[in-house]
Design an enzyme around this catalytic site. Structure first.
Site, PDB file in Angstrom:
ATOM      1  N   ASP A 152      12.209  -0.798   4.083  1.00 51.32           N
ATOM      2  CA  ASP A 152      11.180   0.240   4.190  1.00 51.32           C
ATOM      3  C   ASP A 152      11.627   1.447   5.014  1.00 51.32           C
ATOM      4  O   ASP A 152      10.937   1.845   5.944  1.00 51.32           O
ATOM      5  CB  ASP A 152       9.913  -0.397   4.800  1.00 51.32           C
ATOM      6  CG  ASP A 152       8.712   0.523   4.757  1.00 51.32           C
ATOM      7  OD1 ASP A 152       8.723   1.490   3.975  1.00 51.32           O
ATOM      8  OD2 ASP A 152       7.756   0.273   5.513  1.00 51.32           O
ATOM      9  N   ASP A 154       0.816  -1.224   0.000  1.00 51.91           N
ATOM     10  CA  ASP A 154       0.000   0.000   0.000  1.00 51.91           C
ATOM     11  C   ASP A 154       0.843   1.264   0.000  1.00 51.91           C
ATOM     12  O   ASP A 154       1.955   1.302   0.518  1.00 51.91           O
ATOM     13  CB  ASP A 154      -0.960   0.003   1.196  1.00 51.91           C
ATOM     14  CG  ASP A 154      -0.234  -0.085   2.534  1.00 51.91           C
ATOM     15  OD1 ASP A 154       0.623  -0.974   2.689  1.00 51.91           O
ATOM     16  OD2 ASP A 154      -0.523   0.750   3.416  1.00 51.91           O
ATOM     17  N   GLU A 206      -0.059  -1.336   5.510  1.00 52.19           N
ATOM     18  CA  GLU A 206       1.001  -0.922   6.449  1.00 52.19           C
ATOM     19  C   GLU A 206       0.802   0.523   6.893  1.00 52.19           C
ATOM     20  O   GLU A 206       0.964   0.865   8.065  1.00 52.19           O
ATOM     21  CB  GLU A 206       2.379  -1.092   5.776  1.00 52.19           C
ATOM     22  CG  GLU A 206       3.561  -0.988   6.721  1.00 52.19           C
ATOM     23  CD  GLU A 206       4.128   0.414   6.872  1.00 52.19           C
ATOM     24  OE1 GLU A 206       5.020   0.610   7.700  1.00 52.19           O
ATOM     25  OE2 GLU A 206       3.659   1.342   6.179  1.00 52.19           O
ATOM     26  N   GLU A 207       0.441   1.359   5.930  1.00 52.48           N
ATOM     27  CA  GLU A 207       0.411   2.807   6.187  1.00 52.48           C
ATOM     28  C   GLU A 207      -0.707   3.230   7.146  1.00 52.48           C
ATOM     29  O   GLU A 207      -0.695   4.344   7.655  1.00 52.48           O
ATOM     30  CB  GLU A 207       0.271   3.568   4.861  1.00 52.48           C
ATOM     31  CG  GLU A 207       1.439   3.384   3.894  1.00 52.48           C
ATOM     32  CD  GLU A 207       2.699   4.124   4.322  1.00 52.48           C
ATOM     33  OE1 GLU A 207       2.714   4.713   5.412  1.00 52.48           O
ATOM     34  OE2 GLU A 207       3.671   4.096   3.543  1.00 52.48           O
ATOM     35  N   HIS A 248       5.860  10.187   1.702  1.00 52.24           N
ATOM     36  CA  HIS A 248       4.579  10.740   2.160  1.00 52.24           C
ATOM     37  C   HIS A 248       4.399  12.192   1.696  1.00 52.24           C
ATOM     38  O   HIS A 248       3.582  12.911   2.263  1.00 52.24           O
ATOM     39  CB  HIS A 248       4.413  10.640   3.689  1.00 52.24           C
ATOM     40  CG  HIS A 248       4.431   9.225   4.198  1.00 52.24           C
ATOM     41  ND1 HIS A 248       4.021   8.865   5.464  1.00 52.24           N
ATOM     42  CD2 HIS A 248       4.798   8.063   3.606  1.00 52.24           C
ATOM     43  CE1 HIS A 248       4.156   7.569   5.624  1.00 52.24           C
ATOM     44  NE2 HIS A 248       4.624   7.054   4.514  1.00 52.24           N
TER      45      HIS A 248
HETATM   46 ZN    ZN Z   1       6.678   2.355   3.975  1.00 51.01          ZN
END
Ligand code: ZN
Length: 375
Positions: free
Chosen positions: A164, A79, A140-141, A345
């Site tokens: 990550d 995701d 995950e987010e 992000h």
């Molecule tokens: Zn990530």
């Protein structure tokens, strides 16, 4: 040894499949087919049902030729923090950006593509290696939900790596924070603002009293706190009856974290008592910290791999969470591998061609280093 063209093609394809949290099914299907073609043993779990998404975690096993080597995993998440529908990828001087009004989604395709390409390279080289399991998670987010639903205990893993976090490639996160979430509801009392305001209790004012004088932001080198969301009220002619606030705190030191959370809750409760408002607190420990020691195999293998490639093998601490928090809590020693993704992000997110290649080289070298160990 890394097939640059193939790696970059895969990276772009993965970014171009829209995969926001809980809606990763198309990306999962693409990767599943890719890995089946490579000859891996691929299964999906039932995470989607558990967490309310349209996709599951993907578990793909690259069977080892060395039965006494550790069984390790490489992990990334499907995701992205926002949808990437309509993404146009632009390459400027060997660096990939989003040219459209979406994020690129290098978080975490800059981890996923190198992990897959690493396996592809080892299949082609035919060199000996232990079992390597690719663990690709969903959601995950939005709070490590896929990882939480994954039954990693049943996979018999010795240790593994979550690809990550941001650069420099060759460094590793071995220590992170515990993260608490606090939801606060302030229940005041409505009244007509013009006719009889004295009959009301204004929840906005209670919130203001609680927050003024509250320590937030950077509390210390290891501790942060934030008020992230505030909402409430209905109209200017009504004394505000309810305010809802979402807050968080993180620390690598649990005592400091507990003290900070206690301080924040106290401020709200005191302001509520002073005004006669009801305070409802919902405090949860979102995830636990970990500190994997330098002597542990999972760290030694990674540091040796980084050194072999002439990178700068360094371990570091971050206050950010990842699936590694969950996997460590579930008993599988795990650290986070830095990839090239930067300004994640945000719409300025980028990753370079060279860093994608280097992350792949590092993943291959980690598998080689692990293969040297006899259990
Ligand atoms: Zn990530």
């Amino acid at each position: 040894m890394v097939n640059e063209e193939r790696l970059i093609h895969l990276f772009k394809e993965l970014c171009l499949i829209d995969a926001p949290a809980l809606a990763e099914a198309n990306c999962v299907a693409y990767v599943k087919e890719y890995l089946i073609k490579l000859g891996l043993d691929v299964v999906e779990d039932e995470a989607g049902k558990v967490i309310g998404g349209n996709a599951n975690n993907l578990i793909a096993t690259f069977k080892g030729t060395l039965s006494d080597a550790p069984r390790i995993y490489l992990s990334a998440h499907f995701d992205t923090v926002e949808p990437t529908a309509g993404l146009i990828i632009e390459e400027v001087d060997g660096v990939f950006y989003s040219k459209s009004d979406t994020i690129l989604g290098a978080d975490d395709k800059a981890g996923m593509a190198p992990a897959i390409e690493a396996i592809h390279c080892l299949i082609e080289s035919g060199e000996p290696h232990g079992d390597v399991v690719l663990l690709f998670s969903c959601a995950e987010e939005i709070g490590l939900k896929g990882a939480a639903a994954l039954k990693i205990e049943s996979l018999n893993l010795d240790f593994g790596y979550v690809l990550d976090t941001g650069p420099p490639v060759g460094t590793f996160v071995t220590r992170t924070a515990t993260h608490d979430k606090i939801d606060i509801t302030i229940v005041g009392k409505p009244a007509h603002a013009g006719k009889d305001p004295e009959k009301g209790i204004n929840a906005i004012q209670v919130a203001a009293n609680a927050i003024s004088g509250m320590k937030i932001g950077r509390i210390g080198p290891e501790t942060t706190a934030n008020l992230g969301v505030i909402e409430g009220g209905s109209a200017t002619n009504v004394v505000c009856a309810e305010v809802r606030i979402k807050a968080e705190a993180r620390s690598t030191n649990v005592q400091e974290l507990d003290a900070q959370v206690e301080h924040m809750i106290q401020r709200f409760e005191q302001a509520g008592r002073d005004a006669g408002a009801q305070i409802i607190i919902n405090h949860v420990r979102h995830y636990d910290s970990y500190h994997v020691q330098d002597e542990e195999l999972v760290v030694k293998v990674a540091m040796a791999a980084s050194a072999n490639l002439g990178m700068n093998p360094v371990t570091r601490t971050t206050l950010g969470g990842s699936d590694a928090n969950v996997y460590n809590t579930k008993g599988v020693p795990s650290i986070v591998v830095a990839t090239g993704m930067d300004k994640i992000h945000t719409h300025d997110e980028f990753v370079s061609r060279q860093e994608l290649i280097d992350t792949t080289r590092l993943a291959i070298e980690i598998i080689r280093e692990a293969a040297k160990i006899k259990k």
